[in-house]
Scaffold this active site. Structure first.
Site, mmCIF file in Angstrom:
data_model
loop_
_atom_site.group_PDB
_atom_site.id
_atom_site.type_symbol
_atom_site.label_atom_id
_atom_site.label_comp_id
_atom_site.label_asym_id
_atom_site.label_seq_id
_atom_site.Cartn_x
_atom_site.Cartn_y
_atom_site.Cartn_z
ATOM 1 N N SER A 11 0.805 -1.232 0.000
ATOM 2 C CA SER A 11 0.000 0.000 0.000
ATOM 3 C C SER A 11 0.831 1.273 0.000
ATOM 4 O O SER A 11 0.276 2.368 -0.169
ATOM 5 C CB SER A 11 -0.934 0.008 1.206
ATOM 6 O OG SER A 11 -2.000 -0.896 1.028
ATOM 7 N N LYS A 27 0.308 3.551 -2.856
ATOM 8 C CA LYS A 27 -0.830 4.478 -2.892
ATOM 9 C C LYS A 27 -0.370 5.934 -2.844
ATOM 10 O O LYS A 27 -1.133 6.843 -3.202
ATOM 11 C CB LYS A 27 -1.778 4.194 -1.722
ATOM 12 C CG LYS A 27 -2.554 2.888 -1.851
ATOM 13 C CD LYS A 27 -3.521 2.715 -0.686
ATOM 14 C CE LYS A 27 -4.468 1.532 -0.934
ATOM 15 N NZ LYS A 27 -4.033 0.297 -0.306
ATOM 16 N N SER A 53 -6.400 3.755 3.853
ATOM 17 C CA SER A 53 -5.755 2.884 2.868
ATOM 18 C C SER A 53 -6.795 2.114 2.056
ATOM 19 O O SER A 53 -6.598 0.949 1.698
ATOM 20 C CB SER A 53 -4.787 1.903 3.551
ATOM 21 O OG SER A 53 -3.865 1.381 2.631
#
Length: 381
Positions: A56, A59, A121
């Site tokens: 993540s 991101k 997230s």
């Protein structure tokens, strides 16, 4: 940045310093980088240039694409975007992954989606934004890769907007640190979101996973990541006494290990490492180069750019700065001609070289002067 006076050893021959592996920072992370925010200097690296699965943490690139779309006017914070079945099924509650709990066929404001990506997230929020900007998540991932390369993040390749495991989803710790630096520097109006501790959407309250927030004084970002392939990782940033550091690490075994390493690495970043200002652009080095066939016997040398070194405090005493050139230099020489290099070395520090230029013109001797110089050179052998 600290000006280094009195301890700078300037020499004209190469000195090889001993390695600092046993004396510098030690980590169990598979990949790690400590970066100084102001200069972009890497203060510590452990496989920091090796591409890794970022989970993540990728991101951050999704967020950068959204912020650039907002600033270009192609997207606004108040736009309401549709939640497709693909976004809901792939990244929503039905997916069992990190989610913002968007409802299928609903609409969500861009500002809420940004918080859903940064704080929660949310994979669903990433996909909704990706579809709005790129038309599809895969097309958006291609755009992410292209933009990353434009920014100099050459290790980056993206296959999706979320960080979901994929062989095509890779980036180095150094490039993640530089990406964080770009987000902080170029988008200050939005940076505060990374420090928000919680976000409630659709009646569901969720908390920021960054273990530094509220624990380490001065910490204000950025992003965690975890998959089976990558382990537990973090991109973190904190500022103390006017100095900001960015840390990146990956490959920890557990959430608890990540939290412990985050605090330990950030403390080392701010306490054990300093960026020392060695020369300002235009400074003369303490060495004149001899000149053959010149009206002057030597020429002063200067750097044409700022020179600094980010060092562990224990490496400072072994810092070596050396002047290197093929001498004597041969006249005529013009001010600004590159005539050598300044090499900066220290234990645990990636050796850097900077151009050295002539500080002034040196004209060639006249005919009789050249004859005399040649005779003197022959006599001296």
């Amino acid at each position: 940045m600290r000006k280094l006076f009195g301890t700078l050893a300037l020499i004209s021959t190469l000195v090889v310093a001993p390695a600092l592996a046993q004396d510098g920072y030690q980590t169990d992370a598979s990949h790690a980088v400590i970066m100084d925010y102001e200069t972009g200097e890497v203060l510590f690296s452990q496989d920091g240039d090796v591409a890794m699965p970022p989970a993540s943490m990728s991101k951050m690139m999704t967020v950068l694409m959204v912020l650039e779309a907002i600033e270009s006017g192609s997207l606004s914070l108040d736009d309401e975007l549709p939640v497709s079945e693909y976004a809901w099924r792939t990244g929503g509650a039905a997916s069992g992954s990190s989610t913002m709990f968007l409802e299928v066929n609903s609409r969500a404001r861009v500002e809420d989606l940004l918080r859903g990506v940064i704080i929660q997230s949310g994979n669903d929020a990433c996909i909704v934004l990706a579809e709005a900007i790129g038309g599809s998540e895969s097309a958006f991932a291609d755009m992410m890769t292209d933009r990353a390369h434009e920014l100099g993040l050459t290790s980056a390749s993206f296959a999706n907007a979320t960080g979901w495991p994929d062989p095509g989803q890779m980036i180095s710790a150094r490039d993640l640190a530089e990406l964080a630096r770009i987000l902080i520097r170029d988008h200050p109006d939005f940076y505060g979101i990374w420090a928000e501790r919680e976000f409630t959407y659709n009646g569901i309250r969720q908390y920021n996973r960054n273990p530094l927030l509220g624990v380490f004084s001065g910490a204000d970002g950025l992003k965690t990541g975890h998959t089976e392939d990558s382990g537990y990782g973090l991109v973190g940033s904190a500022e103390r006494d006017g100095e900001r550091r960015i840390i990146v690490f990956n490959g920890m075994d557990s959430n608890a290990d990540r939290a412990n390493e985050a605090e330990r690495m950030m403390r080392a970043a701010l306490s054990d490492y300093s960026v020392y200002d060695l020369f300002d652009a235009g400074d003369h080095v303490d060495h004149n180069a001899p000149v053959f066939m010149g009206e002057a016997d030597s020429v002063a040398l200067q750097v044409d750019a700022d020179v600094s070194a980010g060092l562990h405090r224990r490496a400072r005493r072994d810092l070596v700065v050396s002047v290197n050139y093929d001498g004597p230099l041969v006249a005529p020489i013009s001010a600004g001609d590159v005539v050598g290099t300044l090499r900066v070395e220290a234990p645990g520090y990636e050796t850097q070289e900077y151009p050295l230029v002539a500080a002034e013109d040196v004209a060639r001797k006249g005919l009789m002067g050249r004859i005399g110089a040649a005779l003197a050179h022959m006599i001296r052998g």
